[in-house]
Design an enzyme around this catalytic site. Sequence first.
Site, short mmCIF file in Angstrom:
data_model
loop_
_atom_site.label_atom_id
_atom_site.label_comp_id
_atom_site.label_asym_id
_atom_site.label_seq_id
_atom_site.Cartn_x
_atom_site.Cartn_y
_atom_site.Cartn_z
N LEU A 119 0.81 -1.23 0.00
CA LEU A 119 0.00 0.00 0.00
C LEU A 119 0.84 1.27 0.00
CD1 LEU A 119 -1.60 -2.00 2.48
CD2 LEU A 119 -3.35 -0.44 1.63
N SER B 170 -0.01 9.55 -2.13
CA SER B 170 -1.40 9.27 -2.48
C SER B 170 -2.27 10.50 -2.78
CB SER B 170 -2.05 8.49 -1.33
OG SER B 170 -2.16 9.32 -0.19
N THR C 247 8.49 7.11 -5.52
CA THR C 247 7.89 6.19 -4.55
C THR C 247 6.99 5.16 -5.23
OG1 THR C 247 7.94 7.88 -2.85
CG2 THR C 247 6.40 6.07 -2.50
N ASP D 130 -8.91 3.38 -8.60
CA ASP D 130 -9.77 3.53 -9.79
C ASP D 130 -9.30 4.66 -10.70
OD1 ASP D 130 -10.51 5.70 -8.20
OD2 ASP D 130 -12.65 5.21 -8.15
N TYR E 153 -0.27 11.63 -10.20
CA TYR E 153 -0.53 10.55 -9.23
C TYR E 153 -1.05 9.30 -9.95
CZ TYR E 153 -3.30 7.71 -6.01
OH TYR E 153 -3.87 6.65 -5.34
N LYS F 284 0.55 5.53 -10.47
CA LYS F 284 -0.09 4.29 -10.02
C LYS F 284 -0.29 3.35 -11.22
CE LYS F 284 -1.52 3.29 -6.44
NZ LYS F 284 -0.88 2.60 -5.27
N ASN G 114 -12.72 5.90 -3.90
CA ASN G 114 -12.37 6.79 -2.77
C ASN G 114 -12.76 6.19 -1.43
OD1 ASN G 114 -12.50 8.64 -5.14
ND2 ASN G 114 -12.00 10.16 -3.59
N PRO H 71 -12.65 24.97 0.71
CA PRO H 71 -12.33 25.23 -0.70
C PRO H 71 -12.94 24.18 -1.64
CG PRO H 71 -10.43 24.28 0.42
CD PRO H 71 -11.51 24.38 1.44
P1 NAD Z 1 -1.61 7.47 2.79
O1 NAD Z 1 -0.96 8.61 2.09
O2 NAD Z 1 -2.52 7.74 3.92
O3 NAD Z 1 -0.48 6.47 3.34
C1 NAD Z 1 0.65 6.12 2.58
C2 NAD Z 1 1.65 5.46 3.51
O4 NAD Z 1 2.80 5.10 2.72
C3 NAD Z 1 2.15 6.38 4.64
O5 NAD Z 1 2.14 5.69 5.86
C4 NAD Z 1 3.57 6.73 4.21
O6 NAD Z 1 4.44 6.97 5.31
C5 NAD Z 1 3.97 5.48 3.45
N1 NAD Z 1 5.03 5.75 2.47
C6 NAD Z 1 5.10 6.74 1.57
N2 NAD Z 1 6.25 6.68 0.89
C7 NAD Z 1 6.93 5.60 1.36
C8 NAD Z 1 8.18 5.00 1.05
N3 NAD Z 1 9.00 5.52 0.10
N4 NAD Z 1 8.55 3.89 1.71
C9 NAD Z 1 7.74 3.36 2.67
N5 NAD Z 1 6.57 3.91 3.03
C10 NAD Z 1 6.16 5.00 2.38
O7 NAD Z 1 -2.32 6.63 1.64
P2 NAD Z 1 -3.72 5.84 1.66
O8 NAD Z 1 -4.79 6.78 1.33
O9 NAD Z 1 -3.79 5.01 2.87
O10 NAD Z 1 -3.49 4.89 0.39
C11 NAD Z 1 -2.84 3.64 0.53
C12 NAD Z 1 -2.77 2.97 -0.84
O11 NAD Z 1 -4.08 2.79 -1.35
C13 NAD Z 1 -2.03 3.78 -1.89
O12 NAD Z 1 -1.29 2.89 -2.69
C14 NAD Z 1 -3.13 4.45 -2.70
O13 NAD Z 1 -2.71 4.69 -4.01
C15 NAD Z 1 -4.21 3.39 -2.62
N6 NAD Z 1 -5.61 3.88 -2.72
C16 NAD Z 1 -6.04 4.89 -1.89
C17 NAD Z 1 -7.38 5.27 -1.96
C18 NAD Z 1 -7.93 6.37 -1.06
O14 NAD Z 1 -9.09 6.75 -1.23
N7 NAD Z 1 -7.20 6.87 -0.10
C19 NAD Z 1 -8.25 4.64 -2.85
C20 NAD Z 1 -7.76 3.62 -3.67
C21 NAD Z 1 -6.43 3.24 -3.58
O1 DAU Z 2 -10.42 7.34 -6.29
C1 DAU Z 2 -9.42 6.87 -5.45
C2 DAU Z 2 -8.52 8.01 -5.04
O2 DAU Z 2 -9.25 8.84 -4.16
C3 DAU Z 2 -7.21 7.57 -4.40
O3 DAU Z 2 -6.46 6.84 -5.33
C4 DAU Z 2 -6.40 8.77 -3.90
O4 DAU Z 2 -5.26 8.32 -3.20
C5 DAU Z 2 -7.28 9.59 -2.98
O5 DAU Z 2 -6.58 10.74 -2.57
C6 DAU Z 2 -8.58 9.98 -3.66
O6 DAU Z 2 -8.35 10.92 -4.73
P1 DAU Z 2 -9.31 12.18 -4.97
O7 DAU Z 2 -8.53 13.21 -5.70
O8 DAU Z 2 -10.60 11.76 -5.55
O9 DAU Z 2 -9.57 12.62 -3.42
P2 DAU Z 2 -9.58 14.06 -2.70
O10 DAU Z 2 -10.07 13.81 -1.31
O11 DAU Z 2 -8.31 14.79 -2.89
O12 DAU Z 2 -10.71 14.84 -3.50
C7 DAU Z 2 -12.04 14.35 -3.61
C8 DAU Z 2 -12.82 15.30 -4.50
O13 DAU Z 2 -12.98 16.55 -3.81
C9 DAU Z 2 -12.13 15.63 -5.80
O14 DAU Z 2 -13.11 15.77 -6.82
C10 DAU Z 2 -11.45 16.97 -5.55
C11 DAU Z 2 -12.39 17.63 -4.56
N1 DAU Z 2 -11.75 18.53 -3.57
C12 DAU Z 2 -10.71 18.04 -2.85
C13 DAU Z 2 -10.07 18.82 -1.91
C14 DAU Z 2 -8.89 18.29 -1.12
C15 DAU Z 2 -12.23 19.81 -3.35
O15 DAU Z 2 -13.22 20.24 -4.00
N2 DAU Z 2 -11.61 20.59 -2.41
C16 DAU Z 2 -10.55 20.16 -1.69
O16 DAU Z 2 -10.00 20.93 -0.88
#
Ligand code: NAD
Ligand code: DAU
Length: 352
Positions: A85, A89, A104, A135, A160, A164, A189, A215
């Site tokens: 993971l 991100s 990374t 996605d 980003y 990925k 998400n 925002p």
């Molecule tokens: P996050 O940013 O909260 O956590 C990422 C973690 O990776 C952190 O603990 C960070 O310290 C660690 N990390 C970063 N660079 C590193 C490195 N070089 N070596 C070791 N560790 C490192 O991310 P998240 O939202 O928990 O996402 C986790 C995974 O799931 C990611 O691969 C992301 O692409 C994927 N994903 C996230 C979402 C979402 O909505 N957040 C949705 C679908 C997929």
């Molecule tokens: O779809 C999966 C992805 O969801 C993951 O792979 C990513 O790691 C995760 O960050 C997330 O990406 P998004 O760009 O969709 O998430 P974020 O929370 O940044 O934004 C959600 C939506 O809200 C997007 O349409 C942008 C909007 N947004 C976001 C922020 C931070 C705003 O309007 N204002 C804001 O300040």
Amino acid sequence: MSKNRNILITGGAGFIGSHVVRLFVNKYPQYNIINLDALTYAGNLENLKDIENKPNYTFVKADICDYDTIVKIFNDYKIDSVIHLAAESHVDRSIKDPFIFAKTNVLGTLTLLQAAKEYWQAPYKDNLFYHISTDEVYGTLEFDGTFFTEDRKYEPHSPYSASKASSDHFVRAFHDTYGLPIIITNCSNNYGPYQFPEKLIPLFINNIRHNKPLPVYGKGENVRDWLFVEDHARAIDIIFHKGKVADTYNIGGFNEWKNIDLIKVIIKTVDRLLGKPEGTSLSLITYVTDRAGHDLRYAIDSTKLKNELGWEPSLQFEEGIEKTVKWYLENQQWLDNVTSGDYQVYYERMYK
Ligand code: NAD
Ligand code: DAU
């Protein structure tokens, strides 16, 4: 997969990773869970306080790009499977600084793949490299009722999602070229406790708490498909144990929300829980310049996962949002700690 296992979970101190680590440590006392994390700004060991002393849990601070250290970790802990993971991100950060995303997400994944291939050695009995993707690699959808299915072509738009997508290609290449047993999942998400407050939902909860502007990018018309993080962790558990090697599974909530409608639900919920008249914080909504290359709509079709492995989201969105807002309001110290950065200094001292 009933035997003891030594599972390397990367990024376990982050948002989703911490939920996956917690689930595996608690549910499978017979497995050794090794959480490898570099503790970047997004990684926080506070997220795992409740399980840090469990006998089947080990934390290792390391960078996934550091090949020699990764190989040593495979050797030291006799790693037989990886749930990967660790990543950069946040889309907005990738627009500002794409290089760290390539480093990374692409080189880090390649480093892990190469270490796994070298340590496990073909014919790879009882090994699995499970790669967590998103996605966003599929690009964007129109408002036409279509969904991302597993056979959709990749069309990433942000640095980003491009990073990925690239990492996904390397994972598949390691299967096709070397026979490495892999699985990839693409999730929508996530929301829930322990998400870094730069992402929409925790950022807005935190800003409402501090009476700061909210925002909204563009007109707030972009659509995301929201899944409670524990449901994602549960899907990862099922796929890790029962998924078909070399396959891809989409994970999603069938839960699409236009940003502005979601924001209004958050405002209503936070106001109520803070004891303010509902809607007080609507005045904080501030429309700002749109995100560059902003994907219009994401919507995951997770029918395959339901039909083949029986997974479905367990939580209704209203329940999930209520739970999430309550968690952030009850854990204001966590929010303050992660936004101050002090926690990193503290834990770096602890784990040196
Ligand atoms: P996050 O940013 O909260 O956590 C990422 C973690 O990776 C952190 O603990 C960070 O310290 C660690 N990390 C970063 N660079 C590193 C490195 N070089 N070596 C070791 N560790 C490192 O991310 P998240 O939202 O928990 O996402 C986790 C995974 O799931 C990611 O691969 C992301 O692409 C994927 N994903 C996230 C979402 C979402 O909505 N957040 C949705 C679908 C997929
Ligand atoms: O779809 C999966 C992805 O969801 C993951 O792979 C990513 O790691 C995760 O960050 C997330 O990406 P998004 O760009 O969709 O998430 P974020 O929370 O940044 O934004 C959600 C939506 O809200 C997007 O349409 C942008 C909007 N947004 C976001 C922020 C931070 C705003 O309007 N204002 C804001 O300040």
